[in-house]
Design an enzyme around this catalytic site. Structure first.
Site, mmCIF file in Angstrom:
data_model
loop_
_atom_site.group_PDB
_atom_site.id
_atom_site.type_symbol
_atom_site.label_atom_id
_atom_site.label_comp_id
_atom_site.label_asym_id
_atom_site.label_seq_id
_atom_site.Cartn_x
_atom_site.Cartn_y
_atom_site.Cartn_z
ATOM 1 N N GLU A 231 26.300 -15.147 13.579
ATOM 2 C CA GLU A 231 26.229 -14.544 12.247
ATOM 3 C C GLU A 231 24.801 -14.629 11.719
ATOM 4 O O GLU A 231 24.181 -15.688 11.749
ATOM 5 C CB GLU A 231 27.184 -15.295 11.312
ATOM 6 C CG GLU A 231 27.132 -14.890 9.863
ATOM 7 C CD GLU A 231 28.123 -15.682 9.005
ATOM 8 O OE1 GLU A 231 28.120 -15.483 7.783
ATOM 9 O OE2 GLU A 231 28.888 -16.506 9.555
ATOM 10 N N ASP A 233 23.115 -14.038 8.228
ATOM 11 C CA ASP A 233 23.275 -13.746 6.804
ATOM 12 C C ASP A 233 21.949 -13.233 6.245
ATOM 13 O O ASP A 233 21.071 -14.002 5.867
ATOM 14 C CB ASP A 233 23.720 -15.000 6.047
ATOM 15 C CG ASP A 233 25.140 -15.406 6.366
ATOM 16 O OD1 ASP A 233 25.954 -14.502 6.617
ATOM 17 O OD2 ASP A 233 25.432 -16.612 6.389
ATOM 18 N N GLU A 236 22.938 -13.420 0.929
ATOM 19 C CA GLU A 236 24.047 -13.987 0.167
ATOM 20 C C GLU A 236 23.479 -14.257 -1.215
ATOM 21 O O GLU A 236 22.507 -15.013 -1.354
ATOM 22 C CB GLU A 236 24.565 -15.257 0.828
ATOM 23 C CG GLU A 236 25.236 -14.970 2.157
ATOM 24 C CD GLU A 236 26.012 -16.160 2.676
ATOM 25 O OE1 GLU A 236 27.256 -16.147 2.552
ATOM 26 O OE2 GLU A 236 25.387 -17.089 3.199
ATOM 27 N N HIS A 247 22.917 -18.181 11.670
ATOM 28 C CA HIS A 247 23.883 -19.154 12.183
ATOM 29 C C HIS A 247 24.021 -18.907 13.687
ATOM 30 O O HIS A 247 24.548 -17.860 14.095
ATOM 31 C CB HIS A 247 25.263 -18.971 11.541
ATOM 32 C CG HIS A 247 25.319 -19.244 10.072
ATOM 33 N ND1 HIS A 247 25.729 -20.448 9.561
ATOM 34 C CD2 HIS A 247 25.044 -18.453 9.011
ATOM 35 C CE1 HIS A 247 25.710 -20.394 8.232
ATOM 36 N NE2 HIS A 247 25.297 -19.186 7.878
#
Length: 452
Positions: A231, A233, A236, A247
């Site tokens: 993942e 990101d 956010e 991640h």
């Protein structure tokens, strides 16, 4: 952190399945984006948007009987994982009326609370599609960048307008899992670095066995399996705080996990799984610059702005850089003001220093760090655009002081100026029902071609 989203209830009870129903035609909203080859030379692509299967009405394959109501399964239709998949069908979506999702030209607006004729929907998770049966796969490294505009001026404490990438299968697992008859057309195949166990279906089978209804979310629960994958990101954020966070996972592609061995938000041992649940994050407030991001600040969240993320180099030496553009001005990311952690971008050196100074678990490195993140980015990832509230930690990890039992003066604890009592989903859903986020003007291409 994983998007633990409260979902619709009522007659259109939220659930997902792998057979396809016929009660509602599935018509994907259209959304354009641009692929650039040089600065000022960009080609418009005609994409589509699909809502995740977890939000959809799941009912008996013949008739209207719900397979899932509130946060409980129908024990007749769903005695076990396999019978549930063969007995239940997920249906098409009324994007605007039921879910508050509106696409227009190059923009997508997600509303937080949508009161429909039969349901009240909370939040949503959507994917960019290449066509009606395939997700768009973005290859983001090496030496590529991704840019978008965002308006989150009415996203308060406790909400997260998240735009990110995950290593889902392009067809939603349709070919890989024979029991999956719905595929990407119906938003199947989700995975992320929390190895989420709130998914109703994984690998074409139900997640009924060992299902435990949530104690504080009337529409969600945790099943016996989770779905893991890498993942990234990109974004956010709410109007108070933002973070961007890779991640890594020891395996890049979507992988089903079992029980507490999944790790992540939903398991007894957060660090037991294939993936790094914490990531290596850059949050300007957490890195000591409290005047950079927010309403009236350097990046003024009361107005629309552009977010640029660059993936420079590859392997363990990959650098993830951030720029903003607002009012015609290019704004470099803020510099860290934390002693012993210099820089304004994410690198292996930065992550090493940050984890040491903050005293955080360093599972990002344990699961392959930047090298494995670069592998995932190079292989191609699916774009996710979502809006959610947090039934696990009230979003305090993003916009407040967290953990709450530690002094906010300790480096790494203060992440935003929201009160530690903020973000309770029941409060946010009541007081900020009209909140929304709009993503627009997506561009993708070689370094320094998508903005200026």
């Amino acid at each position: 952190m994983h998007r633990s989203i409260a979902i619709a209830s009522g007659l259109l009870a939220v659930a997902s399945g792998q057979l396809v129903g016929t009660q509602q035609t599935e018509t994907h909203p259209s959304m354009t984006w641009q692929q650039c080859t040089a600065k000022g030379s960009c080609t418009t692509k005609n994409g589509k948007v699909v809502i995740d299967a977890n939000w959809r009405w799941l009912h008996a394959k013949t008739g209207y009987t719900n397979c899932y109501t509130g946060n409980e399964w129908n024990s007749t239709l769903c005695k076990d994982n396999k019978s549930c998949a063969s007995n239940c069908a997920l249906d098409g979506a009324d994007y605007k009326g039921t879910y508050g999702i509106t696409a227009s030209g190059n923009s997508l607006q997600l509303k937080f609370v949508t009161k429909g004729e039969f349901s009240t929907n909370i939040g949503s998770r959507t994917y960019m599609m290449k066509d009606d049966t395939t997700y768009e796969m973005y290859k983001l490294a090496p030496n590529l960048e991704f840019t978008f505009d965002v308006d989150l001026s009415n996203l308060p404490c406790g909400l997260n307008g998240a735009l990110y990438f995950v290593s889902m299968d392009a067809d939603g697992g349709l070919k890989k899992y024979s029991a999956n008859k719905a595929g990407a057309k119906y938003g199947t195949g989700y995975c992320d670095a929390q190895c989420p166990r709130d998914l109703k279906f994984i690998n074409g089978e139900g997640n009924v066995e060992n299902w435990q209804a949530s104690s504080n979310d009337a529409n969600a629960g945790v099943g016996g399996h989770g779905s893991c994958c890498a993942e990234m990101d990109i974004w956010e954020a709410n109007s108070v705080s933002t973070a961007y966070t890779p991640h890594s996972c020891s395996t890049v592609e979507q992988t089903r996990c079992d029980g507490d061995k999944c790790g992540g938000t939903y398991s007894a041992d957060r660090y037991a799984g294939l993936c790094d649940p914490d990531g290596c994050d850059f949050n300007s407030y957490r890195m000591g610059d409290t005047s950079f991001y927010g309403k009236g600040k350097t990046v003024d969240t009361s107005k629309k702005f552009t977010v640029v993320t660059q993936f420079v180099g590859t392997g363990d030496s990959m650098e993830i850089k951030r720029f903003y553009v607002q009012g015609g001005k290019v704004i470099p990311n803020s510099e860290s003001k934390i002693d012993g952690v210099p820089g304004n971008s994410l690198t292996t050196k930065f992550c090493d220093a940050q984890k040491k100074v903050f005293g955080d678990m360093y599972t990002f490195k344990d699961k392959g760090g930047m090298a494995n993140m670069a592998k995932a980015l190079t292989a191609g990832m699916v774009l996710v655009m979502s809006l959610w509230d947090d039934h696990y930690s009230n979003m305090l990890w993003l916009d407040s002081s967290y953990p709450t039992d530690k002094d906010a003066s300790i480096p790494g604890i203060a992440r935003g100026e929201c009160d530690t009592g903020s973000g309770v989903p029941a409060d946010v859903e009541s007081a900020s029902a009209g909140a929304s986020v709009t993503y627009s003007n997506i561009k993708y291409g070689p370094l320094n071609t998508t903005f200026g």
